[in-house]
Design a protein around this motif. Sequence first.
Motif, PDB file in Angstrom:
ATOM      1  N   VAL A 182       3.933   0.370  -8.335  1.00 26.02           N
ATOM      2  CA  VAL A 182       4.066  -0.378  -7.057  1.00 26.02           C
ATOM      3  C   VAL A 182       4.177   0.550  -5.948  1.00 26.02           C
ATOM      4  N   VAL A 183       3.378   0.406  -5.003  1.00 27.02           N
ATOM      5  CA  VAL A 183       3.243   1.269  -3.941  1.00 27.02           C
ATOM      6  C   VAL A 183       4.500   0.812  -2.775  1.00 27.02           C
ATOM      7  N   SER A 184       5.506   1.699  -2.559  1.00 22.81           N
ATOM      8  CA  SER A 184       6.640   1.196  -1.903  1.00 22.81           C
ATOM      9  C   SER A 184       6.723   1.971  -0.454  1.00 22.81           C
ATOM     10  N   LYS A 185       5.635   2.685  -0.187  1.00 25.72           N
ATOM     11  CA  LYS A 185       5.885   3.469   1.191  1.00 25.72           C
ATOM     12  C   LYS A 185       6.084   2.363   2.227  1.00 25.72           C
ATOM     13  N   ARG A 186       6.757   3.009   3.188  1.00 26.42           N
ATOM     14  CA  ARG A 186       7.044   2.117   4.284  1.00 26.42           C
ATOM     15  C   ARG A 186       7.867   0.914   3.897  1.00 26.42           C
ATOM     16  N   MET A 190       3.780  10.378  -6.860  1.00 26.77           N
ATOM     17  CA  MET A 190       3.066  10.795  -5.423  1.00 26.77           C
ATOM     18  C   MET A 190       1.388  10.513  -5.394  1.00 26.77           C
ATOM     19  N   ILE A 191       1.294   9.735  -4.168  1.00 31.00           N
ATOM     20  CA  ILE A 191      -0.154   9.023  -4.194  1.00 31.00           C
ATOM     21  C   ILE A 191      -0.900   9.708  -3.044  1.00 31.00           C
ATOM     22  N   GLY A 192      -0.111  10.383  -2.225  1.00 35.89           N
ATOM     23  CA  GLY A 192      -0.930  10.830  -1.028  1.00 35.89           C
ATOM     24  C   GLY A 192      -1.122  12.281  -0.779  1.00 35.89           C
ATOM     25  N   LEU A 238      -8.185  10.686 -13.942  1.00 34.26           N
ATOM     26  CA  LEU A 238      -8.507  10.500 -12.555  1.00 34.26           C
ATOM     27  C   LEU A 238      -8.093   9.708 -11.786  1.00 34.26           C
ATOM     28  N   MET A 239      -8.063   9.738 -10.454  1.00 36.21           N
ATOM     29  CA  MET A 239      -7.599   8.604  -9.530  1.00 36.21           C
ATOM     30  C   MET A 239      -8.543   8.596  -8.367  1.00 36.21           C
ATOM     31  N   GLY A 240      -8.819   7.472  -7.762  1.00 35.55           N
ATOM     32  CA  GLY A 240      -9.826   7.454  -6.656  1.00 35.55           C
ATOM     33  C   GLY A 240      -9.383   6.077  -5.752  1.00 35.55           C
ATOM     34  N   ILE A 241      -9.868   6.132  -4.584  1.00 35.52           N
ATOM     35  CA  ILE A 241      -9.736   5.206  -3.492  1.00 35.52           C
ATOM     36  C   ILE A 241     -10.902   4.613  -3.044  1.00 35.52           C
ATOM     37  N   ALA A 242     -11.287   3.302  -3.337  1.00 37.00           N
ATOM     38  CA  ALA A 242     -12.666   2.914  -2.860  1.00 37.00           C
ATOM     39  C   ALA A 242     -12.580   2.594  -1.579  1.00 37.00           C
ATOM     40  N   GLY A 246      -7.806   0.726  -7.901  1.00 35.39           N
ATOM     41  CA  GLY A 246      -7.352  -0.334  -7.693  1.00 35.39           C
ATOM     42  C   GLY A 246      -6.289  -0.403  -7.046  1.00 35.39           C
ATOM     43  N   MET A 247      -6.241  -1.366  -5.927  1.00 33.86           N
ATOM     44  CA  MET A 247      -5.286  -1.576  -5.055  1.00 33.86           C
ATOM     45  C   MET A 247      -5.077  -2.858  -4.808  1.00 33.86           C
ATOM     46  N   SER A 248      -4.113  -3.540  -3.601  1.00 36.31           N
ATOM     47  CA  SER A 248      -4.061  -4.910  -3.431  1.00 36.31           C
ATOM     48  C   SER A 248      -5.348  -5.954  -3.415  1.00 36.31           C
ATOM     49  N   GLN A 249      -6.328  -5.161  -2.877  1.00 34.48           N
ATOM     50  CA  GLN A 249      -7.493  -5.819  -2.353  1.00 34.48           C
ATOM     51  C   GLN A 249      -8.367  -5.987  -3.514  1.00 34.48           C
ATOM     52  N   ILE A 306      -2.902   0.616 -11.997  1.00 35.59           N
ATOM     53  CA  ILE A 306      -3.494   0.267 -10.573  1.00 35.59           C
ATOM     54  C   ILE A 306      -2.236   0.631  -9.626  1.00 35.59           C
ATOM     55  N   ARG A 307      -2.472   0.691  -8.392  1.00 39.15           N
ATOM     56  CA  ARG A 307      -1.623   0.918  -7.333  1.00 39.15           C
ATOM     57  C   ARG A 307      -1.541  -0.094  -6.224  1.00 39.15           C
ATOM     58  N   VAL A 308      -0.426  -1.043  -6.335  1.00 35.55           N
ATOM     59  CA  VAL A 308      -0.543  -2.093  -5.650  1.00 35.55           C
ATOM     60  C   VAL A 308       0.648  -2.120  -4.749  1.00 35.55           C
ATOM     61  N   GLY A 309       0.519  -2.281  -3.384  1.00 41.38           N
ATOM     62  CA  GLY A 309       1.550  -2.271  -2.467  1.00 41.38           C
ATOM     63  C   GLY A 309       1.761  -3.519  -1.735  1.00 41.38           C
ATOM     64  N   SER A 310       0.893  -3.921  -0.823  1.00 43.10           N
ATOM     65  CA  SER A 310       1.264  -5.017   0.106  1.00 43.10           C
ATOM     66  C   SER A 310       1.294  -6.339  -0.736  1.00 43.10           C
ATOM     67  N   ALA A 311       0.431  -6.541  -1.598  1.00 45.05           N
ATOM     68  CA  ALA A 311       0.356  -7.854  -2.377  1.00 45.05           C
ATOM     69  C   ALA A 311       1.725  -7.962  -3.015  1.00 45.05           C
ATOM     70  N   ASP A 350       4.120  -6.798   3.807  1.00 44.06           N
ATOM     71  CA  ASP A 350       3.632  -5.981   4.890  1.00 44.06           C
ATOM     72  C   ASP A 350       4.331  -5.053   5.201  1.00 44.06           C
ATOM     73  N   ARG A 351       3.784  -3.573   5.285  1.00 47.63           N
ATOM     74  CA  ARG A 351       4.678  -2.461   5.609  1.00 47.63           C
ATOM     75  C   ARG A 351       5.054  -2.535   7.080  1.00 47.63           C
ATOM     76  N   GLN A 352       6.082  -1.856   7.279  1.00 45.54           N
ATOM     77  CA  GLN A 352       6.926  -1.604   8.299  1.00 45.54           C
ATOM     78  C   GLN A 352       6.385  -0.362   8.900  1.00 45.54           C
TER      79      GLN A 352
HETATM   80  C1  PLP Z   1      -1.025   2.479   0.324  1.00 53.30           C
HETATM   81  C2  PLP Z   1      -1.566   3.060  -0.829  1.00 53.30           C
HETATM   82  C3  PLP Z   1      -2.063   1.933  -1.919  1.00 53.30           C
HETATM   83  C4  PLP Z   1      -1.714   0.489  -1.780  1.00 53.30           C
HETATM   84  O1  PLP Z   1      -2.196  -0.216  -0.919  1.00 53.30           O
HETATM   85  P1  PLP Z   1      -2.055  -1.788  -0.779  1.00 53.30           P
HETATM   86  O2  PLP Z   1      -3.355  -2.273  -0.165  1.00 53.30           O
HETATM   87  O3  PLP Z   1      -0.879  -1.875  -0.013  1.00 53.30           O
HETATM   88  O4  PLP Z   1      -1.937  -2.330  -2.058  1.00 53.30           O
HETATM   89  C5  PLP Z   1      -2.626   2.596  -2.872  1.00 53.30           C
HETATM   90  N1  PLP Z   1      -2.840   3.587  -3.269  1.00 53.30           N
HETATM   91  C6  PLP Z   1      -2.969   4.808  -1.995  1.00 53.30           C
HETATM   92  C7  PLP Z   1      -3.217   6.101  -2.508  1.00 53.30           C
HETATM   93  C8  PLP Z   1      -2.151   4.384  -1.080  1.00 53.30           C
HETATM   94  O5  PLP Z   1      -2.089   5.199  -0.250  1.00 53.30           O
END
Ligand code: PLP
Length: 223
Positions: free
Chosen positions: A21-25, A65-67, A151-155, A195-198, A211-216, A220-222
């Motif tokens: 669960v992506v809890s940033k912001r 850490m995902i950033g 491995l990790m990737g962001i589409a 994989g993220m929210s979308q 999977i890394r899911v934040g906003s879903a 919404d992030r602050q």
């Molecule tokens: C913010 C973030 C996510 C989550 O994004 P959402 O669209 O809110 O699910 C997943 N992975 C990385 C690397 C991110 O920075």
Amino acid sequence: MIQTRLLQLRQQLPTGVRLCVVSKRHPAEAIQKAYDAGQRIFGENQVQELMQKVDLLPGDIEWHMIGTLQRNKVKYIAPFISMVQSVDSLPLYEELLKRATQHERRIDFLLQVHIAQEDSKAGIPREQLNEIAQVLAQRPEDRAYMRPRGLMGIATLTEDSREVEQEFAYLKSAFEELRLGLFSQEEAFDTLSMGMSQDWPLAVSLGANLIRVGSAIMGDRQY
Ligand SMILES: *Cc1c(COP(=O)(O)O)cnc(C)c1O
């Protein structure tokens, strides 16, 4: 709300697929709600923000850490971070190794691969992945402190699901090639984070097992 969304998403996840669960912001209170619903893996993308939250939350949380991680900030998170999903260079690896060794603990990590079309997204260029993997594969003596898990990737952020599908499919094949090749002696090389929210359902259908899911889930992030 957080708890409902979390439980609903969990019900849709096939067994063997883990959720970060992506809890940033989001503030510590919101994270605590997800924790109370049983969630233990949380992802943050900024060291300073993570440091502010860690002491306010239960000690059995697995922080990922995902950033993009600067080498001069590794020392702050080395005492407690479970996994760094965003290792994108050998110098960063060396710094993590040094700090993990100092603290006599093991940090799991993923190699982040640049799979998106946007230049802004971080990660190792596809052409350099093998080079870096080769160096790591020759250093089994590091494993007590730094353990490659996958491995990790962001589409690409796009409505074009065929593009996203191609990117995930590439990452899956790169993962399998390493798992059965350079890292075949390493049982722990078992994690494909995509994989993220979308796009997480597509990612799971193409082989993601983290999977890394934040906003879903968190809303919404602050900013
Ligand atoms: C913010 C973030 C996510 C989550 O994004 P959402 O669209 O809110 O699910 C997943 N992975 C990385 C690397 C991110 O920075």
